[in-house]
Design a protein around this motif. Sequence first.
Motif, short mmCIF file in Angstrom:
data_model
loop_
_atom_site.label_atom_id
_atom_site.label_comp_id
_atom_site.label_asym_id
_atom_site.label_seq_id
_atom_site.Cartn_x
_atom_site.Cartn_y
_atom_site.Cartn_z
N PHE A 19 -3.17 -0.50 -7.28
CA PHE A 19 -3.44 0.54 -6.29
C PHE A 19 -4.70 0.22 -5.50
O PHE A 19 -4.70 0.29 -4.26
CB PHE A 19 -3.60 1.89 -7.01
CG PHE A 19 -3.68 3.08 -6.10
CD1 PHE A 19 -2.55 3.83 -5.79
CD2 PHE A 19 -4.90 3.50 -5.57
CE1 PHE A 19 -2.61 4.94 -4.96
CE2 PHE A 19 -4.99 4.60 -4.73
CZ PHE A 19 -3.83 5.32 -4.43
N GLN A 20 -5.77 -0.15 -6.18
CA GLN A 20 -7.04 -0.40 -5.49
C GLN A 20 -6.93 -1.56 -4.51
O GLN A 20 -7.32 -1.44 -3.34
CB GLN A 20 -8.14 -0.67 -6.51
CG GLN A 20 -9.49 -1.00 -5.87
CD GLN A 20 -10.62 -1.15 -6.89
OE1 GLN A 20 -10.43 -0.86 -8.07
NE2 GLN A 20 -11.78 -1.58 -6.45
N GLY B 196 -6.89 -3.31 0.81
CA GLY B 196 -6.41 -4.34 1.72
C GLY B 196 -5.90 -3.74 3.01
O GLY B 196 -6.15 -4.28 4.11
N MET B 197 -5.23 -2.60 2.92
CA MET B 197 -4.75 -1.93 4.13
C MET B 197 -5.91 -1.34 4.92
O MET B 197 -5.93 -1.41 6.15
CB MET B 197 -3.76 -0.84 3.75
CG MET B 197 -3.08 -0.18 4.93
SD MET B 197 -1.75 0.91 4.39
CE MET B 197 -1.16 1.50 5.99
N PHE B 198 -6.90 -0.77 4.23
CA PHE B 198 -8.09 -0.25 4.89
C PHE B 198 -8.74 -1.35 5.74
O PHE B 198 -9.05 -1.15 6.91
CB PHE B 198 -9.09 0.28 3.85
CG PHE B 198 -10.39 0.78 4.42
CD1 PHE B 198 -10.60 2.13 4.61
CD2 PHE B 198 -11.42 -0.10 4.76
CE1 PHE B 198 -11.80 2.61 5.16
CE2 PHE B 198 -12.60 0.36 5.30
CZ PHE B 198 -12.80 1.72 5.50
N ALA C 101 0.84 -1.21 0.00
CA ALA C 101 0.00 0.00 0.00
C ALA C 101 0.87 1.26 0.00
O ALA C 101 0.59 2.21 -0.73
CB ALA C 101 -0.93 -0.01 1.21
N LEU C 102 1.92 1.27 0.81
CA LEU C 102 2.79 2.44 0.86
C LEU C 102 3.52 2.64 -0.47
O LEU C 102 3.64 3.77 -0.95
CB LEU C 102 3.79 2.30 2.00
CG LEU C 102 4.72 3.50 2.21
CD1 LEU C 102 3.94 4.79 2.45
CD2 LEU C 102 5.68 3.24 3.36
N ALA C 103 3.97 1.55 -1.08
CA ALA C 103 4.65 1.66 -2.38
C ALA C 103 3.70 2.22 -3.44
O ALA C 103 4.09 3.05 -4.27
CB ALA C 103 5.20 0.30 -2.80
N ALA C 104 2.45 1.77 -3.42
CA ALA C 104 1.47 2.27 -4.39
C ALA C 104 1.20 3.75 -4.16
O ALA C 104 1.10 4.54 -5.12
CB ALA C 104 0.17 1.47 -4.27
N ALA C 105 1.10 4.16 -2.90
CA ALA C 105 0.87 5.58 -2.60
C ALA C 105 2.06 6.43 -3.03
O ALA C 105 1.88 7.51 -3.63
CB ALA C 105 0.61 5.76 -1.10
N LYS C 106 3.27 5.98 -2.76
CA LYS C 106 4.46 6.73 -3.17
C LYS C 106 4.50 6.88 -4.69
O LYS C 106 4.87 7.94 -5.21
CB LYS C 106 5.73 6.04 -2.66
CG LYS C 106 5.96 6.19 -1.17
CD LYS C 106 7.27 5.52 -0.75
CE LYS C 106 7.59 5.77 0.71
NZ LYS C 106 8.87 5.13 1.13
N ALA C 107 4.14 5.81 -5.40
CA ALA C 107 4.12 5.88 -6.86
C ALA C 107 3.09 6.90 -7.35
O ALA C 107 3.33 7.65 -8.31
CB ALA C 107 3.82 4.50 -7.45
N PHE C 108 1.94 6.95 -6.67
CA PHE C 108 0.93 7.94 -7.06
C PHE C 108 1.43 9.36 -6.81
O PHE C 108 1.31 10.23 -7.68
CB PHE C 108 -0.37 7.71 -6.31
CG PHE C 108 -1.38 8.79 -6.58
CD1 PHE C 108 -2.13 8.78 -7.74
CD2 PHE C 108 -1.55 9.85 -5.69
CE1 PHE C 108 -3.04 9.80 -8.03
CE2 PHE C 108 -2.45 10.87 -5.96
CZ PHE C 108 -3.19 10.85 -7.14
#
Length: 315
Positions: free
Chosen positions: A129-130, A135-137, A52-59
Motif C-alpha cells: 500500500f505505501q 509512487g502515484m503521489f 495504487a487503485l488496486a491497493a485503495a480498493k482493497a483498503f
Amino acid sequence: MTAVKSAIDPVSMQLHDQDFQAFADALGASFKRYGFAVVADHGLDQATLDNALAAAKAFFALPEDAKRQYHMPGTGGARGLTPFGVEAAKGAATVDLKEFWHVGRELPEGHPYRQYMRDNVWPTEIPGFQSHLYGMFTALDDLGRKILKAIARYLELGDDYFEDKVQLGNSVLRMLHYPPVPADAPGVRAGAHEDINVITLLLGAEEAGLQLKDADGQWLDIAPPPGALVINIGDMLQRLTNHVLPSTTHRVVNPAPERRGFARYSTPFFLHFNPDFVIESLPSTVTPDNPDRYAGKAIMAEDFLTERLREIRLI
C-alpha cells in the motif's frame, strides 16, 4: 451504459513535447473559459496507477472497524482515512456520500515544513500500500509541475515561475470511494464546491457523474476519454491570478437508477503551494477592467487552507 459526451475537448500531452507554446495556449484557453481542461496521453506509468487503485480498493473493502483505526479526528483529514459521511460541501445541508484516504508529502526529520505537514499513516493490512500510493503521489506531483510550467507560459510569467513555490507544497493525493447509492439516499456523491488548492489533477472514474457549472449557470458533463486526465483551477490560483483563471464550481451527481449498485472510484491530486507562500494578486493580472479583488488581503497558503478546511467540516 450510455456514453456521456464531455463538454471539453482534450489537449494532448504529446503537444507539450512538440510545440510547448501551442500546448500552453490551448491549455490556458480551456482554463480561462471553463476553469477546467482535459489532458490526453498523460504519459503516466499505467502500472503505477493500476497498483495504487488496486491497493485503495482493497483498503476500502476492509471491515469498517479495521478502516476506522486509521481515522484521526480533528486533524483536517490531512492523512489517513476520512470515513463515509464526514465531509460536506461549503454551506451544504447534507454530507457527501463518500469516504477517502489521503497521502501527503514525506519530509525529512527536522524540516521546518513539518510543523504544517503531518506524517503519513499506512495500513498494515494491504501489502504494498505505501509504495504504490506514494509512487502515484510522486508521479502526479511531477506531472502537476509540468502543467504549471504551461500555465506560467500562458500567463507570461516565465516558465519556472511556480517551481520554487510548489516544490515542497502541502499537496495531497486522495483515493476516493463512492459506495453504491440507495434510491432514497440523502444528498449526492459530492456536493457543488470549488477546490481549495492551486490545481487538481483527477484521474478518471469508471462511473460517470462529474459536472462543472458553466458561466451561464448550466451544468456540463465532464467525461474524459480513457487514459486522459481532468485538471481544474483551485481557489488559490484563482486568487493569485485575480480570477483571470477561474476556480469553477463542480460536483459529482448520483448515478442513473441502473448504475446505483456500482461503486465509483477516483483519484484527485490536490497540488498546493508551499505552506509559507503568500498569495496576493499578480500585478500582471490587475488592470482597469479587472481591478484587484484582494488589495490589502495577502494571505499565507497554510492560513488559507486552514480557513477553508473549517468551512467543509474537516476541522
